[in-house]
Design a protein around this motif. Structure first.
Motif, PDB file in Angstrom:
ATOM      1  N   VAL A 259     -56.714  35.000  39.116  1.00  0.00           N
ATOM      2  CA  VAL A 259     -58.032  35.611  39.331  1.00  0.00           C
ATOM      3  C   VAL A 259     -59.080  34.503  39.435  1.00  0.00           C
ATOM      4  N   HIS A 260     -60.212  34.875  40.027  1.00  0.00           N
ATOM      5  CA  HIS A 260     -61.318  33.918  40.140  1.00  0.00           C
ATOM      6  C   HIS A 260     -61.970  33.738  38.778  1.00  0.00           C
TER       7      HIS A 260
ATOM      8  N   ARG B 216     -65.439  35.324  35.748  1.00  0.00           N
ATOM      9  CA  ARG B 216     -65.566  36.648  36.372  1.00  0.00           C
ATOM     10  C   ARG B 216     -67.001  36.883  36.795  1.00  0.00           C
ATOM     11  N   THR B 217     -67.133  37.746  37.767  1.00  0.00           N
ATOM     12  CA  THR B 217     -68.461  38.171  38.195  1.00  0.00           C
ATOM     13  C   THR B 217     -68.542  39.662  37.951  1.00  0.00           C
TER      14      THR B 217
ATOM     15  N   PHE C 229     -65.445  42.902  36.215  1.00  0.00           N
ATOM     16  CA  PHE C 229     -64.025  42.697  36.467  1.00  0.00           C
ATOM     17  C   PHE C 229     -63.752  41.317  37.053  1.00  0.00           C
ATOM     18  N   TYR C 230     -62.515  40.906  36.910  1.00  0.00           N
ATOM     19  CA  TYR C 230     -62.049  39.675  37.544  1.00  0.00           C
ATOM     20  C   TYR C 230     -61.551  40.012  38.938  1.00  0.00           C
ATOM     21  N   ASP C 231     -61.915  39.189  39.903  1.00  0.00           N
ATOM     22  CA  ASP C 231     -61.454  39.389  41.271  1.00  0.00           C
ATOM     23  C   ASP C 231     -60.143  38.640  41.466  1.00  0.00           C
ATOM     24  N   PRO C 232     -59.099  39.333  41.936  1.00  0.00           N
ATOM     25  CA  PRO C 232     -57.831  38.635  42.195  1.00  0.00           C
ATOM     26  C   PRO C 232     -58.006  37.577  43.282  1.00  0.00           C
TER      27      PRO C 232
ATOM     28  N   ALA D 124     -56.860  35.639  46.549  1.00  0.00           N
ATOM     29  CA  ALA D 124     -56.121  36.025  47.754  1.00  0.00           C
ATOM     30  C   ALA D 124     -54.751  35.352  47.763  1.00  0.00           C
TER      31      ALA D 124
ATOM     32  N   TYR E 256     -55.013  36.399  34.642  1.00  0.00           N
ATOM     33  CA  TYR E 256     -55.233  37.635  33.885  1.00  0.00           C
ATOM     34  C   TYR E 256     -53.879  38.172  33.463  1.00  0.00           C
TER      35      TYR E 256
END
Length: 184
Positions: A8-9, A12-13, A16-19, A21, A181
């Motif tokens: 994940v990035h 987090r922003t 949630f955490y952004d997966p 790519a 994560y």
């Protein structure tokens, strides 16, 4: 259901955490085409290449033993601290380094990684340390705790190459500033 470790990035922003790519891991797919690659190693590399995720359940006992803590891949310390089960980039580097050092030490004992070979390698590594006697007692207690009620050890059946791919996943996350994560 098992434990997945998802890149994940970081940080987090929002909520949630952004997966990350899967394109960040696409080169792991090249491992699948290597000659004499074991099926589990190929499957792990392919999963990472397609999803940026590992199925961590099979590795939890081994990684905990290698790193000397409980719940490493579950990110239990982070969960208690931050309420999010996340391994930050520094933690990913630490995990990768521990697995890499173990694999390097195991090469002299062959490619197959079993409970017995892990025990031998760790005894060898700890036997040369400053607090060798204390560390070896700790290791023996950890090894005994992994045995079932009949005294049988876990039936680990990994290869150095497979653990190398596992380490490479965490190394990639560390180098690119990703977190992992723990999705149970």
């Amino acid at each position: 259901m098992g434990l997945d470790n998802v890149a994940v990035h970081w940080p987090r922003t929002g909520r949630f955490y952004d997966p990350v790519a899967p394109a960040e891991f696409v080169d792991f797919g090249e491992i699948v085409d290597l000659p004499r690659i074991s099926a589990p190693t190929a499957a792990l590399a392919e999963l990472i290449a397609k999803t940026g995720t590992i199925r961590a359940t099979a590795y939890t006992e081994l990684v905990d033993l290698l790193l000397g803590l409980e719940g490493v891949l579950y990110a239990t310390d982070a969960a208690a601290e931050d309420e999010d089960p996340v391994i930050d980039p520094d933690g990913c580097s630490w995990i990768a380094g521990g697995i890499e050092r173990f694999v390097a030490g195991h090469r002299a004992y062959g490619e197959a990684v079993t409970f017995e070979s892990v025990s031998t390698v760790l005894r060898s590594l700890l036997g040369d340390g400053r607090l060798a006697e204390q560390q070896l007692r700790w290791l023996e207690s950890r090894l005994d705790a992994l045995r079932d009620e009949r005294g049988d050890p876990p039936q680990w059946n990994f290869t150095c190459a497979e653990l190398g791919v596992l380490a490479a996943f965490y190394r990639r996350c560390a180098e690119r500033g990703f977190a992992v994560y723990a999705d149970a």
